[in-house]
Design an enzyme around this catalytic site. Structure first.
Site, PDB file in Angstrom:
ATOM      1  N   CYS A   2       0.896  -1.170   0.000  1.00  0.00           N
ATOM      2  CA  CYS A   2       0.000   0.000   0.000  1.00  0.00           C
ATOM      3  C   CYS A   2       0.923   1.206   0.000  1.00  0.00           C
ATOM      4  O   CYS A   2       2.109   1.095   0.237  1.00  0.00           O
ATOM      5  CB  CYS A   2      -0.842   0.054   1.270  1.00  0.00           C
ATOM      6  SG  CYS A   2      -1.942  -1.326   1.454  1.00  0.00           S
ATOM      7  N   ARG A  27       2.111   1.054  -5.866  1.00  0.00           N
ATOM      8  CA  ARG A  27       2.228   0.130  -4.721  1.00  0.00           C
ATOM      9  C   ARG A  27       0.901  -0.538  -4.378  1.00  0.00           C
ATOM     10  O   ARG A  27       0.859  -1.496  -3.605  1.00  0.00           O
ATOM     11  CB  ARG A  27       2.734   0.881  -3.490  1.00  0.00           C
ATOM     12  CG  ARG A  27       4.101   1.487  -3.618  1.00  0.00           C
ATOM     13  CD  ARG A  27       4.441   2.301  -2.382  1.00  0.00           C
ATOM     14  NE  ARG A  27       4.444   1.451  -1.199  1.00  0.00           N
ATOM     15  CZ  ARG A  27       5.507   0.744  -0.815  1.00  0.00           C
ATOM     16  NH1 ARG A  27       6.617   0.794  -1.524  1.00  0.00           N
ATOM     17  NH2 ARG A  27       5.471  -0.024   0.250  1.00  0.00           N
ATOM     18  N   TRP A  74      -3.830  -1.796  -1.355  1.00  0.00           N
ATOM     19  CA  TRP A  74      -3.804  -3.117  -1.987  1.00  0.00           C
ATOM     20  C   TRP A  74      -4.443  -4.026  -0.957  1.00  0.00           C
ATOM     21  O   TRP A  74      -3.854  -4.312   0.097  1.00  0.00           O
ATOM     22  CB  TRP A  74      -2.368  -3.547  -2.298  1.00  0.00           C
ATOM     23  CG  TRP A  74      -2.255  -4.818  -3.050  1.00  0.00           C
ATOM     24  CD1 TRP A  74      -2.426  -4.994  -4.391  1.00  0.00           C
ATOM     25  CD2 TRP A  74      -1.941  -6.117  -2.529  1.00  0.00           C
ATOM     26  NE1 TRP A  74      -2.229  -6.301  -4.741  1.00  0.00           N
ATOM     27  CE2 TRP A  74      -1.944  -7.016  -3.619  1.00  0.00           C
ATOM     28  CE3 TRP A  74      -1.662  -6.608  -1.272  1.00  0.00           C
ATOM     29  CZ2 TRP A  74      -1.674  -8.374  -3.487  1.00  0.00           C
ATOM     30  CZ3 TRP A  74      -1.388  -7.961  -1.116  1.00  0.00           C
ATOM     31  CH2 TRP A  74      -1.400  -8.839  -2.219  1.00  0.00           C
ATOM     32  N   ASN A 100      -0.145   0.227   6.439  1.00  0.00           N
ATOM     33  CA  ASN A 100       0.378  -0.680   5.408  1.00  0.00           C
ATOM     34  C   ASN A 100       0.959  -1.873   6.158  1.00  0.00           C
ATOM     35  O   ASN A 100       1.850  -1.733   6.975  1.00  0.00           O
ATOM     36  CB  ASN A 100       1.472   0.025   4.590  1.00  0.00           C
ATOM     37  CG  ASN A 100       2.115  -0.903   3.571  1.00  0.00           C
ATOM     38  OD1 ASN A 100       1.529  -1.925   3.225  1.00  0.00           O
ATOM     39  ND2 ASN A 100       3.308  -0.566   3.117  1.00  0.00           N
ATOM     40  N   GLY A 101       0.406  -3.069   5.904  1.00  0.00           N
ATOM     41  CA  GLY A 101       0.914  -4.260   6.596  1.00  0.00           C
ATOM     42  C   GLY A 101      -0.250  -5.150   7.007  1.00  0.00           C
ATOM     43  O   GLY A 101      -1.373  -4.976   6.546  1.00  0.00           O
ATOM     44  N   GLU A 489      10.981 -16.464 -16.496  1.00  0.00           N
ATOM     45  CA  GLU A 489      10.727 -15.023 -16.402  1.00  0.00           C
ATOM     46  C   GLU A 489       9.777 -14.570 -17.505  1.00  0.00           C
ATOM     47  O   GLU A 489       8.867 -13.783 -17.265  1.00  0.00           O
ATOM     48  CB  GLU A 489      12.066 -14.272 -16.466  1.00  0.00           C
ATOM     49  CG  GLU A 489      11.963 -12.770 -16.464  1.00  0.00           C
ATOM     50  CD  GLU A 489      11.206 -12.185 -15.273  1.00  0.00           C
ATOM     51  OE1 GLU A 489      10.960 -12.914 -14.288  1.00  0.00           O
ATOM     52  OE2 GLU A 489      10.822 -11.009 -15.344  1.00  0.00           O
ATOM     53  N   LYS A 493       6.168 -12.715 -16.864  1.00  0.00           N
ATOM     54  CA  LYS A 493       5.819 -11.432 -17.495  1.00  0.00           C
ATOM     55  C   LYS A 493       4.452 -11.520 -18.176  1.00  0.00           C
ATOM     56  O   LYS A 493       3.588 -10.687 -17.993  1.00  0.00           O
ATOM     57  CB  LYS A 493       6.889 -11.046 -18.523  1.00  0.00           C
ATOM     58  CG  LYS A 493       8.213 -10.625 -17.945  1.00  0.00           C
ATOM     59  CD  LYS A 493       8.275  -9.244 -17.334  1.00  0.00           C
ATOM     60  CE  LYS A 493       7.919  -9.100 -15.903  1.00  0.00           C
ATOM     61  NZ  LYS A 493       8.596  -9.774 -14.844  1.00  0.00           N
ATOM     62  N   GLU A 496       1.499 -11.964 -15.599  1.00  0.00           N
ATOM     63  CA  GLU A 496       1.142 -10.900 -14.636  1.00  0.00           C
ATOM     64  C   GLU A 496       0.604  -9.647 -15.304  1.00  0.00           C
ATOM     65  O   GLU A 496      -0.063  -8.863 -14.639  1.00  0.00           O
ATOM     66  CB  GLU A 496       2.310 -10.562 -13.716  1.00  0.00           C
ATOM     67  CG  GLU A 496       3.526  -9.964 -14.356  1.00  0.00           C
ATOM     68  CD  GLU A 496       4.576  -9.590 -13.323  1.00  0.00           C
ATOM     69  OE1 GLU A 496       4.240  -9.292 -12.171  1.00  0.00           O
ATOM     70  OE2 GLU A 496       5.759  -9.611 -13.672  1.00  0.00           O
ATOM     71  N   HIS A 512       8.460 -34.889 -21.098  1.00  0.00           N
ATOM     72  CA  HIS A 512       8.112 -35.819 -19.999  1.00  0.00           C
ATOM     73  C   HIS A 512       6.795 -35.432 -19.343  1.00  0.00           C
ATOM     74  O   HIS A 512       6.672 -35.417 -18.133  1.00  0.00           O
ATOM     75  CB  HIS A 512       9.245 -35.818 -18.970  1.00  0.00           C
ATOM     76  CG  HIS A 512      10.550 -36.251 -19.545  1.00  0.00           C
ATOM     77  ND1 HIS A 512      10.829 -37.570 -19.840  1.00  0.00           N
ATOM     78  CD2 HIS A 512      11.618 -35.532 -19.961  1.00  0.00           C
ATOM     79  CE1 HIS A 512      12.040 -37.653 -20.393  1.00  0.00           C
ATOM     80  NE2 HIS A 512      12.540 -36.427 -20.469  1.00  0.00           N
ATOM     81  N   LYS A 610       3.575  -3.404  -6.566  1.00  0.00           N
ATOM     82  CA  LYS A 610       4.990  -3.413  -6.946  1.00  0.00           C
ATOM     83  C   LYS A 610       5.873  -4.018  -5.853  1.00  0.00           C
ATOM     84  O   LYS A 610       6.802  -4.758  -6.151  1.00  0.00           O
ATOM     85  CB  LYS A 610       5.466  -1.984  -7.221  1.00  0.00           C
ATOM     86  CG  LYS A 610       6.906  -1.886  -7.682  1.00  0.00           C
ATOM     87  CD  LYS A 610       7.142  -2.608  -8.991  1.00  0.00           C
ATOM     88  CE  LYS A 610       8.578  -2.524  -9.429  1.00  0.00           C
ATOM     89  NZ  LYS A 610       8.832  -3.371 -10.630  1.00  0.00           N
TER      90      LYS A 610
HETATM   91  C1  AGP Z   1       7.827  -9.254 -11.021  1.00  0.00           C
HETATM   92  O1  AGP Z   1       7.480  -8.720 -12.279  1.00  0.00           O
HETATM   93  C2  AGP Z   1       6.800  -9.027  -9.964  1.00  0.00           C
HETATM   94  N1  AGP Z   1       6.424  -7.658  -9.876  1.00  0.00           N
HETATM   95  C3  AGP Z   1       7.178  -9.634  -8.634  1.00  0.00           C
HETATM   96  O2  AGP Z   1       7.302 -11.019  -8.849  1.00  0.00           O
HETATM   97  C4  AGP Z   1       8.493  -9.126  -7.996  1.00  0.00           C
HETATM   98  O3  AGP Z   1       9.596  -9.515  -8.772  1.00  0.00           O
HETATM   99  C5  AGP Z   1       8.628  -9.763  -6.607  1.00  0.00           C
HETATM  100  O4  AGP Z   1       7.532  -9.352  -5.823  1.00  0.00           O
HETATM  101  C6  AGP Z   1       9.938  -9.388  -5.914  1.00  0.00           C
HETATM  102  O5  AGP Z   1      10.002  -7.995  -5.745  1.00  0.00           O
HETATM  103  P1  AGP Z   1      11.408  -7.359  -5.263  1.00  0.00           P
HETATM  104  O6  AGP Z   1      12.417  -7.627  -6.347  1.00  0.00           O
HETATM  105  O7  AGP Z   1      11.107  -5.897  -5.094  1.00  0.00           O
HETATM  106  O8  AGP Z   1      11.789  -8.035  -3.986  1.00  0.00           O
END
Ligand code: AGP
Length: 615
Positions: A2, A27, A74, A100-101, A489, A493, A496, A512, A610
């Protein structure tokens, strides 16, 4: 998770709070709200949806206030609604709080308070905390001269299990914001006759020239021209004031349509920044002073363990291939969230690394703390100067990739892998790697920004290919050796930001079982840039073709796939050591253009944030 901002000073607080929320919206963005102190009362406005909805709701309010707090959410506890949005106000109307938390023991606190007449409107854990603060304010036990507001917050927090970054207002203390943190970042910004709080330096929007990073279990009483910090157990804290390097906080779009697009195209310069001053031509090695390790300490390392999450974890998996190949040291990679509770046995000469773009991911932070608790030297590679992980580690390296705002991480991945490659080079040249082998890698690193720029030139072709495949609902990403983590990766991408189900898999392993998924409706994206096994990846492509699956291949050997792949993305041929950094670029662009074609919100994908600062 958040975003929180707060302001106390001489200016009208509302537009400053809204401006800060816009900067923090990456965020969390399912609802937003703000609270101001006006005429001795708390005035709250909350709206579901984006910050713009809140901005529209307060636009007509001309009553000036010079102190306020705000929040962009969030959701963790309680759905997305105005009532669950922050700020939350205690049922006696005395306190407003943004949080936040996660308050893990909020149910017990809520029951305790309900039995004492406190009432609740929302389904959130946060509302339990603001009422607990009100309870402690009302039931003060000591006659100490400590500010009652600060004391009530401090005493309430001593009963909290979980994580918090909070800012609190009380109309009985009209010039004061009380802020506190444990596990969720919170920074105090210092301006001229004004103070601010924010979850991220960006939230100060250029107003603060210096900052104070709160540490866990610290509580601050903040007024327009001063700030006192104590621990939750009321021990005064000596804090450090740091200058802000606003060049690193540049967040304008620069002519791009989305931050993710900008950050993909920024990779050549981000890599230049990551590499600058860290390679030595004369010694054909890397210079990584931030590791805070002497050559003899580095030589004693028998094993390296990496912990991270998401894209950062994929960077660790790529690093595993590079370090084992060049430095000949065994590497283990663990999900940070798993490591923390798995209690995996660690060899005594293990060097423990965490990678985190934000430097605030709670799973990663707690994994690092667990390793430190066990006495391991912990190093961190992060992109956020002053972040919690960077401050609590025993040393480490900054990525200097510049602010990464798009929720889907791109330039952070490539700069993390480049730094891990330099680490592999440094250790390798202290062991068996020859001068000439080292020199070849140094040259490849110097050439890397240009190699990535070369790959970026395929963007128009990739955009065309993406439009062709944008309607598919499932995808396989296949790679081998250090292009297997690149496949992971690439799948992440696409998932998400376009919400297409995608799976990364080792190319040969696909036969397999996973090959059962191959059909016309499930295309495959192959990475084929290793000459030593090119024929094997061609075989995988043939197996897919034979089952009616479409194939996209990113390769420096297009001829090998003529008549086999449906779409070929030519890449520059580069040194094996930098291959994964170049290979990921077409996958980033492919995901980006597919998401745009599908009309998805590329920079703020649904359900995501993020930085994930909760478990
Ligand atoms: C990646 O595109 C995502 N946004 C997410 O998996 C991110 O990499 C993960 O939350 C780790 O974040 P950080 O590198 O800030 O620790």
């Amino acid at each position: 998770m958040c975003g929180i901002t707060g302001y106390v000073g001489l200016k009208n607080a509302s537009p400053i709070l809204i401006e800060g929320l816009h900067k923090l919206e990456y965020r969390g963005y399912d609802s937003a709200g703000l609270a101001l102190l006006k005429d001795g009362k708390i005035s709250v406005c909350k709206r579901t949806g984006r910050v713009a909805n809140l901005e529209a709701a307060v636009a007509g309010d001309n009553a000036k206030s010079t102190i306020g707090i705000s929040h962009t959410r969030w959701a963790t506890h309680g759905g997305v609604s105005d009532v669950n949005a922050h700020p939350h106000v205690s049922s006696d109307g005395l306190f407003a709080m943004v949080h936040n938390g996660i308050i893990e023991n909020f149910r017990g606190i809520k029951t305790f308070l309900e039995e004492r007449g406190y009432t609740f409107k929302s389904q959130t854990d946060s509302e339990a905390l603001v009422n607990l603060i009100a309870y402690h304010f009302k039931n003060r036990t000591s006659d100490s001269d400590e500010n009652r507001f600060l004391e009530a917050v401090r005493k309430a927090l001593r009963h909290v299990e979980g994580t918090y970054g909070i800012a609190v207002l009380c109309p009985l203390f009209p010039g004061t914001i009380v802020a506190a943190r444990k596990g969720s970042p919170l920074i105090i910004g210092i301006g001229k006759n004004e103070r601010m709080v924010s979850s991220d330096v960006l939230g100060f929007a250029g107003r603060a020239q210096s900052v104070i990073y709160l540490d866990d279990n610290q509580v601050a009483s903040i007024s327009a021209d001063e700030c006192d910090i104590v621990s939750v157990s009321n021990v005064p804290v000596d804090f450090e004031v740091k200058d802000v390097d606003w060049a690193l906080e540049n967040d304008d779009l620069g002519g791009f349509k989305h931050y993710m697009q900008k950050e993909i195209f920024e990779q050549p310069s981000a890599l230049e920044n990551a590499i600058r001053g860290r390679i030595s031509d004369d010694e054909s090695t890397a210079k990584l002073d931030g590791l805070n390790m002497t050559p003899s300490e580095l030589r004693q390392v028998d094993r390296i363990m990496f912990c991270a999450c998401g894209t950062a974890l994929h960077a660790c998996k790529t690093a595993e291939y590079l370090i084992e190949k060049y430095a000949r040291i065994p590497v283990e990679v663990e999900y940070a969230s798993e490591f923390r509770y798995r209690n995996s046995p660690i060899d005594k000469n293990t060097l423990f690394f965490v990678l985190s773009q934000s430097g605030e991911t709670l799973d990663t932070l707690e994994a690092m703390r667990e390793a430190r608790r066990k006495g391991y030297k912990t190093l961190a590679i992060t992109n956020a100067v002053g972040s919690t992980i960077s401050r609590e580690s025993d040393g480490g390296l900054y990525q200097y990739a510049g602010k990464e705002i798009g929720v889907a991480s791109t330039k952070a991945f490539t700069s993390q892998v480049a730094i891990c490659l330099m680490m592999a080079l440094k250790i390798a040249r202290m062991r068996d790697m020859s001068f000439s082998e080292g020199r070849a890698i140094v040259e490849a690193l110097k050439e890397l920004p240009r190699s990535v720029a070369e790959a970026l030139k395929q963007a128009p072709l990739i955009e065309k290919i993406a439009k062709k495949y944008a309607s598919y609902e499932k995808f396989l990403f296949l790679g081998r050796l250090d292009e297997y983590p690149v496949a992971l990766e690439g799948a992440l991408k696409l998932k998400e930001i376009s919400y297409i189900y995608a799976e990364g898999y080792p190319a040969a392993e696909m036969k397999h079982g996973t090959i059962a998924l191959v059909c016309k409706e499930c295309p495959s994206f192959l990475f084929a840039n290793s000459d030593e096994i090119m024929s094997k990846v061609v075989s995988s492509a043939q197996e897919i073709k034979a089952r009616g699956g479409s194939i996209i291949v990113a390769t420096h050997d297009p001829k090998a796939f003529e008549g086999l792949a449906d779409d070929i993305i030519p890449l520059p041929k580069v040194h094996d050591a930098v291959r994964p950094i170049v290979s990921v670029v077409p996958a980033q662009l492919f995901a980006y253009y597919v998401a745009v074609e599908r009309g998805c919100d590329v920079d703020k994908p649904r359900n995501l944030a993020k930085a994930v600062t909760v478990e």
